[in-house]
Design an enzyme around this catalytic site. Structure first.
Site, PDB file in Angstrom:
ATOM      1  CG  ASP A   4     -35.689   3.559   4.715  1.00 17.28           C
ATOM      2  OD1 ASP A   4     -35.948   2.756   5.630  1.00 17.28           O
ATOM      3  OD2 ASP A   4     -34.615   3.539   4.086  1.00 17.28           O
ATOM      4  CD  GLN A  51     -35.993   1.830   9.863  1.00 19.00           C
ATOM      5  OE1 GLN A  51     -36.379   0.907   9.180  1.00 19.00           O
ATOM      6  NE2 GLN A  51     -36.266   1.917  11.150  1.00 19.00           N
ATOM      7  CG  HIS A  52     -30.900   1.112  11.398  1.00 23.43           C
ATOM      8  ND1 HIS A  52     -31.894   0.721  12.262  1.00 23.43           N
ATOM      9  CD2 HIS A  52     -31.097   0.405  10.249  1.00 23.43           C
ATOM     10  CE1 HIS A  52     -32.653  -0.175  11.654  1.00 23.43           C
ATOM     11  NE2 HIS A  52     -32.190  -0.381  10.437  1.00 23.43           N
TER      12      HIS A  52
HETATM   13  O1  LIG Z   1     -31.299  -0.434   7.261  1.00 21.75           O
HETATM   14  C1  LIG Z   1     -32.351  -0.316   6.684  1.00 21.75           C
HETATM   15  C2  LIG Z   1     -33.623  -0.764   7.292  1.00 21.75           C
HETATM   16  O2  LIG Z   1     -33.419  -1.536   8.412  1.00 21.75           O
HETATM   17  C3  LIG Z   1     -32.345   0.317   5.325  1.00 21.75           C
HETATM   18  O3  LIG Z   1     -33.553   0.185   4.662  1.00 21.75           O
HETATM   19  C4  LIG Z   1     -31.973   1.749   5.487  1.00 21.75           C
HETATM   20  O4  LIG Z   1     -33.068   2.370   6.105  1.00 21.75           O
HETATM   21  C5  LIG Z   1     -31.517   2.401   4.210  1.00 21.75           C
HETATM   22  O5  LIG Z   1     -32.406   2.390   3.179  1.00 21.75           O
HETATM   23  P1  LIG Z   1     -32.162   2.945   1.702  1.00 21.75           P
HETATM   24  O6  LIG Z   1     -31.432   4.226   1.787  1.00 21.75           O
HETATM   25  O7  LIG Z   1     -31.459   1.881   0.957  1.00 21.75           O
HETATM   26  O8  LIG Z   1     -33.535   3.154   1.144  1.00 21.75           O
END
Ligand SMILES: O=C(CO)[C@@H](O)[C@H](O)COP(=O)(O)O
Ligand SMILES: Nc1ncnc2c1ncn2[C@@H]1O[C@H](COP(=O)(O)OP(=O)(O)O)[C@@H](O)[C@H]1O
Length: 479
Positions: free
Chosen positions: A240, A71-72
């Site tokens: 995710d 995300q983000h």
């Molecule tokens: O920042 C967040 C959710 O807010 C994280 O969950 C990212 O979405 C990255 O996830 P992974 O790559 O570690 O699964």
């Protein structure tokens, strides 16, 4: 036999699963690595996706595909649809000061009022991870790039668009779960359908004349994937953690605890969550509900680094950790190697506290690393519980859930049994299930056969969290 595919474009790699649409049975799998670092050229994700799809046997025989992803991340596009600069990822902390500025400004200088106003507006108090803070950073640090921004996308939006052969930024799409992590989308607006907040976007970027992806409904088609001999239907995709929740079928009281690059405590609830302390992010799920979560920047990579320090692989690290006693002889690891997001300490560094001549062993170092990561997640679980969540079960997932030390130590730290589903790529699985839902239609995703799981129980060792609580403030800021 109808096949569907799910993609997880995550921080460290991209994974592709091909599953049977009716049962969810796994047909094929592919994975390819992503570059290291907290800013990445999206072209690298695209190349890795192509490689992973190839390893997974291609998409020619797949009827539908959906993309889940980290995300983000800020993917800034110009009017021609070209990427303006490498994407700043969720774990890039350079926008920490921008986050503070945005909070202060919304509160007219009163931080507490600003934090409450953000939580009420978009469910989340800005931290460096959120897209909106990266836009403020861009405005101030790279005005020439900010001036060229014609459209904004998240990693999964951009990949869905690329799969569709998209070149026109007006055709970008997203979904409510990922949009809810931008900081300029209110998931609770319009009866829960959600709506962008261009006023907040303008606060960050200085203007709002920017194309934002159309927010699709949970099982709405995003188009078709170009390139396959019989084009697959594209699902809306998801952030995710929302995709993982879809795969795990989280119900009331079920908590997912993910130990991947990020550490995540999440749950699905029916009501919007707005936590003015900022510990819990009030995001949306992929079914029309909400996904309060607490996210740490320090999880599997802490274990990776400590394994590297000790010169062992994951199996060796687990063996060492399990040879030590709960509490690691008094050694405490504060795991803030990447700075931290929950609690919001972007400049913090990690530490090992409590070293003595007696306890300075490899076994205790290994055990303390697992306990530190778990204590930090246990704090996140406490924060999520303050939002009215009655925890019925905890499912442990993410890459590090493959570690027998993590599964054995988790119940001693959390003080509860943990359920460990058979290892799988849950984000990609959730995306695949969404793809099957898009094909089948209807109010809810198709039921898939649940994977086998194992429950781990152990006596709680409350002294571990007690010592951690005394140590976690004792960190040095990075220079
Ligand atoms: O920042 C967040 C959710 O807010 C994280 O969950 C990212 O979405 C990255 O996830 P992974 O790559 O570690 O699964
Ligand atoms: N057996 C294991 N023990 C501990 N960590 C592991 C193990 N297997 C994989 N990992 C770690 O899991 C991480 C990858 O997990 P994953 O959830 O795929 O991450 P992300 O989705 O953030 O890219 C890596 O840091 C890897 O070293």
């Amino acid at each position: 036999m109808t096949l569907v595919a799910g993609i997880d474009s995550s921080t460290q790699s991209v994974k592709v699963v091909v599953r049977q649409a009716g049962t969810g049975a796994l047909a094929r799998f592919g994975q390819a690595p992503h570059p290291d670092g907290t800013e990445v050229d999206p072209a690298a994700w695209w190349d890795a996706l192509g490689a992973a799809i190839g390893i997974a046997g291609g998409l020619d025989d797949v009827a539908a595909v959906a993309v889940g992803g980290q995300q983000h991340g800020m993917v800034a596009l110009d009017a021609a649809g070209e990427v303006i600069r490498p994407a700043l990822l969720w774990n890039d902390t350079r926008s920490a000061a921008a986050a503070e500025d945005l909070i202060d400004e919304l509160g007219d200088g009163d931080r507490a009022a600003g934090a409450a106003a953000w939580a009420s507006a978009v469910g989340t108090v800005p931290v460096a991870s959120l897209t909106i803070t990266k836009l403020r950073w861009l405005r101030d640090a790279e005005p020439e790039h900010a001036a060229r921004v014609a459209a904004l996308a998240l990693p999964h939006d951009w990949l869905t668009w690329k799969l569709s052969g998209g070149t026109d930024v007006e055709e970008l799409t997203t979904d409510r779960s990922d949009a809810s992590g931008t900081g300029y989308f209110d998931a609770s607006a319009d009866g829960g359908a959600g709506a962008y907040r261009p006023d907040l976007l303008a606060r960050a970027l200085g203007r709002d004349d920017v194309v934002l992806p159309r927010v699709l409904a949970p099982a709405e088609r995003a188009g078709t994937a170009e390139g396959a001999s019989s084009p697959a239907v594209l699902g809306p995709g998801a952030g995710d953690n929302a995709a993982a929740a879809l795969a795990l079928g989280l119900g009331p009281g079920d908590v997912a605890l993910s130990v991947g690059t990020s550490g995540v405590v999440s749950a699905v609830v029916d009501h919007p969550v707005a936590d003015p302390t900022g510990l819990v992010a009030g995001f949306a799920d992929a079914t029309g509900r909400y996904l309060p979560l607490a996210v740490t920047l320090n999880a599997s990579q802490v274990l990776d680094r400590v394994a590297g320090l000790l010169g062992v692989d994951h199996g060796g690290l687990a063996e060492l950790a399990l040879a030590a006693s709960p509490g690691a002889g008094g050694l405490v690891c504060v795991p803030y190697l990447a700075g931290e997001r929950t609690p919001n300490k972007p400049l913090a560094t990690g530490a090992f506290h409590g070293l003595t001549l007696g306890n300075a062993t490899r076994e205790n170092l290994a055990r303390a690393a697992f306990e530190g990561v778990l204590c930090s997640l246990a704090d996140g679980l406490d924060a999520v519980r303050t939002q009215g969540l009655d925890v019925a079960s905890i499912q442990l997932v993410g890459g590090a859930a493959r570690s027998r030390a993590l599964t054995a130590i988790a119940p001693t730290v959390l003080g509860r049994p943990v359920v460990v589903p058979q290892p799988s790529e849950f984000v990609a699985d959730g995306a695949a299930r969404q793809a099957a839902w898009v094909l089948a239609g209807g109010e809810a995703p198709p039921e898939w056969t649940a994977s086998r799981s194992r429950t781990y129980e152990a006596a709680q060792a409350p002294e571990v969290r007690e010592r951690y609580a005394r140590a976690r403030e004792l960190t040095v800021e990075r220079s």
